[in-house]
Design an enzyme around this catalytic site. Structure first.
Site, short mmCIF file in Angstrom:
data_model
loop_
_atom_site.label_atom_id
_atom_site.label_comp_id
_atom_site.label_asym_id
_atom_site.label_seq_id
_atom_site.Cartn_x
_atom_site.Cartn_y
_atom_site.Cartn_z
N ARG A 1 0.87 -1.18 0.00
CA ARG A 1 0.00 0.00 0.00
C ARG A 1 0.91 1.23 0.00
O ARG A 1 1.97 1.21 0.63
CB ARG A 1 -0.87 0.06 1.27
CG ARG A 1 -2.04 -0.89 1.25
CD ARG A 1 -3.12 -0.45 0.25
NE ARG A 1 -4.25 -1.35 0.23
CZ ARG A 1 -4.37 -2.42 -0.56
NH1 ARG A 1 -3.41 -2.73 -1.42
NH2 ARG A 1 -5.45 -3.17 -0.51
N GLU B 1 -3.88 7.49 -4.48
CA GLU B 1 -4.25 6.97 -5.81
C GLU B 1 -5.58 7.56 -6.28
O GLU B 1 -6.47 7.73 -5.46
CB GLU B 1 -4.36 5.44 -5.73
CG GLU B 1 -3.03 4.80 -5.42
CD GLU B 1 -3.15 3.30 -5.14
OE1 GLU B 1 -4.24 2.73 -5.34
OE2 GLU B 1 -2.15 2.73 -4.72
N HIS C 1 -1.61 0.44 -9.84
CA HIS C 1 -2.18 -0.52 -8.87
C HIS C 1 -2.84 -1.71 -9.59
O HIS C 1 -4.06 -1.89 -9.54
CB HIS C 1 -3.18 0.17 -7.93
CG HIS C 1 -3.41 -0.60 -6.67
ND1 HIS C 1 -3.74 -0.02 -5.48
CD2 HIS C 1 -3.36 -1.94 -6.42
CE1 HIS C 1 -3.89 -0.96 -4.54
NE2 HIS C 1 -3.65 -2.13 -5.09
C1 DGY Z 1 -5.46 -5.99 -2.97
O1 DGY Z 1 -6.22 -6.80 -3.53
O2 DGY Z 1 -5.66 -5.54 -1.85
C2 DGY Z 1 -4.19 -5.56 -3.63
O3 DGY Z 1 -4.14 -4.19 -3.65
C3 DGY Z 1 -3.89 -6.18 -4.96
O4 DGY Z 1 -2.89 -5.48 -5.60
#
Ligand code: DGY
Length: 312
Positions: free
Chosen positions: A231, A260, A278
């Site tokens: 993250r 983001e 992402h």
């Molecule tokens: C999630 O599914 O939490 C992730 O961000 C995948 O990249």
């Protein structure tokens, strides 16, 4: 009248029609007035389908007196207030195992692309720079040390892949995991100073916010490369930008960001940084499996069966 499912996330045409067999699906992903739509259905809402970046706040949960389950289309659940969910006895599910290999592959893509200057090299050819000379040299993976931050489902798959690349794998996390023989560090700075590469695969949320700060980046050092598939919140982004600008680390491969889909202009302008929007789990196969797991969890709950992948 069917009970209502609030769909913050669009689960594709097949997913939507499965859900519509059991629920009235309120398509917030299309809505011009999501707040108004939530209020209009609030007494009949029994389920929520959401994903990363769609905050399910205490306020939303408080406004839905009959909410029973929140199913997120993601492994991460830092966008859901778990304390409030527990207090209200609302179940929360996620999609962990089905995306672990995919997300690990995205981590490896970033590792290879950053170390071997793949994106920079592609541009070098396209804009005709090759005609004037060679691309600067990349960095080797074999026999180098990679430190994995968070050896969970995804981290352990990254570790396996790194072994195949003949790398020395070490890890940091809240506790040592006896099932792995990789060297464990309980001190992130100590691990970073022993590493050539640092790969972040830990959960987001309060416990890991700002974990990778200027000190960790300095420990990684001027030849070090940071890869983040966890993250954006795990890294102090302004410290990362400074460390890259000042050559205190060598490069970064980033799939996730603090705010983001906004990515700082400084990162966009750097050749030694590879940026992805992402897409950790973003393939047709994996996203289909995630969507089905979301539905299977919701249906299991309403059929009185055990949840497949329960968070709380
Ligand atoms: C999630 O599914 O939490 C992730 O961000 C995948 O990249």
């Amino acid at each position: 009248m069917k009970p209502v499912l609030l769909a913050f996330h669009y689960n594709g045409p097949a997913g939507l029609s499965q859900l519509e067999e059991r629920f009235e699906v309120v398509k917030l992903f299309h809505s011009k007035d999501p707040e108004g739509d939530i209020q209009a259905h609030k007494d009949n809402v029994v389920a929520i389908n959401c994903t990363v970046g769609q905050a399910i706040t205490p306020k939303i949960m408080e406004s839905l007196p009959n909410l029973e389950i929140i199913a997120t289309f993601s492994v991460g659940f830092d966008h859901i207030d778990l304390e409030k969910a527990k207090e209200r006895d609302v179940r929360v599910t996620n999609t962990p195992s089905v995306l672990a290999s995919e997300t690990a592959d995205t981590g490896m893509s970033l590792l290879l692309a950053t170390a071997k200057r793949v994106v920079e090299g592609d541009m070098y050819v396209r804009v005709g720079k090759w005609l004037n000379g060679e691309l600067p040299l990349g960095t080797t993976l074999a026999n180098k040390t990679i430190g994995i931050v968070g050896l969970g489902d995804i981290g352990s798959k990254v570790a396996k892949r790194c072994e195949a690349f003949e790398m020395n794998v070490v890890y940091y996390g809240p506790r040592e995991k006896s099932q792995y023989s990789y060297k464990y560090y309980d001190d992130l700075i100590a691990m970073a100073s022993d590493c050539d590469y640092l790969m972040l695969t830990c959960p987001g949320g309060e416990a890991t916010a700002g974990l990778v700060d200027g000190h960790v980046l300095d420990a990684l050092g001027s030849n070090g490369i940071l890869i983040n598939i966890a993250r954006g919140s795990v890294v102090d982004e302004s410290e990362l930008i400074k460390a890259l600008q000042e050559g205190r680390i060598s490069g970064a491969g980033l799939d996730v960001f603090a705010n983001e889909p906004h990515v700082p202009a400084e990162l966009i302008s750097m050749d030694n940084v590879v940026l992805l929007p992402h897409i950790g789990s973003a393939t047709k196969e994996t996203r289909t499996a995630m969507g089905q797991l979301v539905i299977d969890n919701i249906l299991a709950h309403f059929d009185g069966k055990d949840l497949l992948t329960k968070v709380v």
